[in-house]
Design a protein around this motif. Structure first.
Motif, PDB file in Angstrom:
ATOM      1  N   VAL A   1      -9.263  -0.399   2.693  1.00 16.43           N
ATOM      2  CA  VAL A   1      -8.096   0.418   3.023  1.00 16.43           C
ATOM      3  C   VAL A   1      -7.058   0.345   1.903  1.00 16.43           C
ATOM      4  O   VAL A   1      -6.491   1.364   1.484  1.00 16.43           O
ATOM      5  N   THR A   2      -6.829  -0.862   1.395  1.00 17.68           N
ATOM      6  CA  THR A   2      -5.869  -1.018   0.304  1.00 17.68           C
ATOM      7  C   THR A   2      -6.339  -0.310  -0.963  1.00 17.68           C
ATOM      8  O   THR A   2      -5.548   0.345  -1.662  1.00 17.68           O
ATOM      9  N   PHE A   3      -7.628  -0.397  -1.246  1.00 18.73           N
ATOM     10  CA  PHE A   3      -8.170   0.249  -2.438  1.00 18.73           C
ATOM     11  C   PHE A   3      -8.040   1.770  -2.344  1.00 18.73           C
ATOM     12  O   PHE A   3      -7.648   2.440  -3.311  1.00 18.73           O
ATOM     13  N   ILE A   4      -8.352   2.340  -1.185  1.00 20.48           N
ATOM     14  CA  ILE A   4      -8.228   3.795  -1.008  1.00 20.48           C
ATOM     15  C   ILE A   4      -6.769   4.230  -1.091  1.00 20.48           C
ATOM     16  O   ILE A   4      -6.446   5.298  -1.634  1.00 20.48           O
ATOM     17  N   SER A   5      -5.867   3.404  -0.576  1.00 21.43           N
ATOM     18  CA  SER A   5      -4.446   3.730  -0.660  1.00 21.43           C
ATOM     19  C   SER A   5      -3.975   3.773  -2.111  1.00 21.43           C
ATOM     20  O   SER A   5      -3.265   4.701  -2.522  1.00 21.43           O
TER      21      SER A   5
ATOM     22  N   PRO B   1       0.829  -1.217   0.000  1.00 26.47           N
ATOM     23  CA  PRO B   1       0.000   0.000   0.000  1.00 26.47           C
ATOM     24  C   PRO B   1       0.856   1.256   0.000  1.00 26.47           C
ATOM     25  O   PRO B   1       1.984   1.274   0.522  1.00 26.47           O
ATOM     26  N   PHE B   2       0.330   2.308  -0.589  1.00 26.21           N
ATOM     27  CA  PHE B   2       1.052   3.580  -0.689  1.00 26.21           C
ATOM     28  C   PHE B   2       1.043   4.327   0.638  1.00 26.21           C
ATOM     29  O   PHE B   2       2.034   4.966   1.008  1.00 26.21           O
ATOM     30  N   LEU B   3      -0.066   4.272   1.356  1.00 22.75           N
ATOM     31  CA  LEU B   3      -0.187   4.947   2.640  1.00 22.75           C
ATOM     32  C   LEU B   3      -0.077   3.940   3.782  1.00 22.75           C
ATOM     33  O   LEU B   3      -0.266   2.741   3.581  1.00 22.75           O
ATOM     34  N   ALA B   4       0.241   4.448   4.941  1.00 23.06           N
ATOM     35  CA  ALA B   4       0.324   3.581   6.127  1.00 23.06           C
ATOM     36  C   ALA B   4      -1.057   3.021   6.439  1.00 23.06           C
ATOM     37  O   ALA B   4      -2.042   3.768   6.534  1.00 23.06           O
ATOM     38  N   ALA B   5      -1.122   1.690   6.603  1.00 26.04           N
ATOM     39  CA  ALA B   5      -2.426   1.034   6.719  1.00 26.04           C
ATOM     40  C   ALA B   5      -3.121   1.351   8.041  1.00 26.04           C
ATOM     41  O   ALA B   5      -4.336   1.603   8.070  1.00 26.04           O
ATOM     42  N   VAL B   6      -2.380   1.363   9.144  1.00 25.46           N
ATOM     43  CA  VAL B   6      -3.009   1.530  10.466  1.00 25.46           C
ATOM     44  C   VAL B   6      -3.603   2.928  10.637  1.00 25.46           C
ATOM     45  O   VAL B   6      -4.794   3.067  10.987  1.00 25.46           O
ATOM     46  N   PRO B   7      -2.854   4.014  10.395  1.00 21.78           N
ATOM     47  CA  PRO B   7      -3.491   5.347  10.533  1.00 21.78           C
ATOM     48  C   PRO B   7      -4.622   5.571   9.529  1.00 21.78           C
ATOM     49  O   PRO B   7      -5.629   6.200   9.854  1.00 21.78           O
ATOM     50  N   LEU B   8      -4.465   5.021   8.307  1.00 18.91           N
ATOM     51  CA  LEU B   8      -5.521   5.189   7.307  1.00 18.91           C
ATOM     52  C   LEU B   8      -6.788   4.441   7.720  1.00 18.91           C
ATOM     53  O   LEU B   8      -7.902   4.956   7.567  1.00 18.91           O
ATOM     54  N   HIS B   9      -6.627   3.242   8.218  1.00 18.04           N
ATOM     55  CA  HIS B   9      -7.786   2.470   8.676  1.00 18.04           C
ATOM     56  C   HIS B   9      -8.493   3.183   9.829  1.00 18.04           C
ATOM     57  O   HIS B   9      -9.729   3.230   9.892  1.00 18.04           O
ATOM     58  N   LYS B  10      -7.720   3.762  10.740  1.00 23.36           N
ATOM     59  CA  LYS B  10      -8.310   4.497  11.860  1.00 23.36           C
ATOM     60  C   LYS B  10      -9.072   5.716  11.359  1.00 23.36           C
ATOM     61  O   LYS B  10     -10.182   6.010  11.827  1.00 23.36           O
ATOM     62  N   ARG B  11      -8.519   6.400  10.385  1.00 20.48           N
ATOM     63  CA  ARG B  11      -9.202   7.590   9.848  1.00 20.48           C
ATOM     64  C   ARG B  11     -10.484   7.201   9.105  1.00 20.48           C
ATOM     65  O   ARG B  11     -11.511   7.881   9.214  1.00 20.48           O
TER      66      ARG B  11
END
Length: 258
Positions: free
Chosen positions: A71-75, A43-53
């Motif tokens: 989360v992976t798709f949004i990243s 993934p391009f973005l960090a999975a844990v902070p993105l999932h929390k957001r």
């Protein structure tokens, strides 16, 4: 026969090259010459902070569970969007930096830089003329020997005295600099093309004996300088004005206020 020298060796082994080629092209022709390799989906973005957001935003809409695939798709969508923005802004910047001076189809109509230099020169001459007038007034006031002096005359004399002291200090400083430069002597230019001297970032770096033996005593390798595209705020504003989704956004208005 085609390729006699090859067919002779192949026929001795009992192999018909034409039949083998036709058979290969008939079956699995799309896999010939290709190599398949599986790549890890990072993934391009960090999975844990993105999932929390995403969970914080989803709770406001009544959604309690968001799978990891979302989360992976949004990243990946963020990465694709960012790549598109950078490519478009880079094209805008390159168009802004493009020069038409050497193009035979364009003729220069105005030269703003020369006009600004001309106005700066006029301002410099005007300031020099005013300084000369003020200097003459102060010198006349300093030479006057009237018995009854008013406060304005005394102020002019004091100012003339300070001006003369300042000019004297500048002359002494200039003479001291010239004397120091004469004592140092002419500067010797550094030889950048000497053996064992490598040019890095515009500075010469000497190499010791062991390094010279390993690298040789030939001329240093000239690395091509990478062209840097510098994007400024005006390029982003122009990009946002052309985009339908961002032409009326609050971000554009904030950028215009800066």
């Amino acid at each position: 026969r085609d390729d006699d020298d090859i067919n002779d060796v192949a026929s001795m082994a009992g192999v018909n090259l034409n039949e083998e080629s036709a058979r290969i092209m008939a079956t699995n022709s799309d896999l010939v010459g290709t190599q398949m390799q599986s790549c890890k989906d990072e993934p391009f973005l960090a999975a844990v902070p993105l999932h929390k957001r995403i969970l914080e935003t989803a709770k406001k809409l009544g959604i309690t569970d968001v799978p990891a695939e979302v989360v992976t798709f949004i990243s990946h969508a963020t990465q694709s969007r960012l790549r598109t923005v950078i490519e478009k802004v880079t094209v805008i910047t390159q168009h802004r930096m493009e020069s038409y001076k050497d193009d035979e189809w364009y003729e220069q109509a105005t030269d703003v830089r020369s006009q600004l230099k001309f106005f700066e020169q006029l301002e410099r001459l005007e300031k020099q003329r005013k300084d000369e007038q003020e200097r003459e007034i102060l010198l006349k006031a300093a030479k006057s020997r009237s018995r009854q002096e008013d406060p304005e005359q005394a102020r002019l004399k004091q100012k003339a005295k300070e001006m003369q002291q300042q000019e004297l200090a500048q002359m002494r400083q200039r003479d001291a600099n010239l004397t120091a430069l004469a004592a140092i002597g002419p500067r010797k230019k550094r030889k950048l093309d000497a053996p064992g001297l490598l040019t890095i970032g515009g500075e010469g770096v000497g190499l010791c004996g062991g390094s010279q033996a390993g690298l040789g005593t030939g001329s240093p390798r000239q690395y091509p300088r990478q062209k840097i595209t510098r994007v400024n705020l005006r390029d982003f504003i122009f990009y946002m004005e052309q985009e339908r989704e961002m032409s009326h956004s609050l971000l554009l208005y904030r950028a215009l206020l800066k």
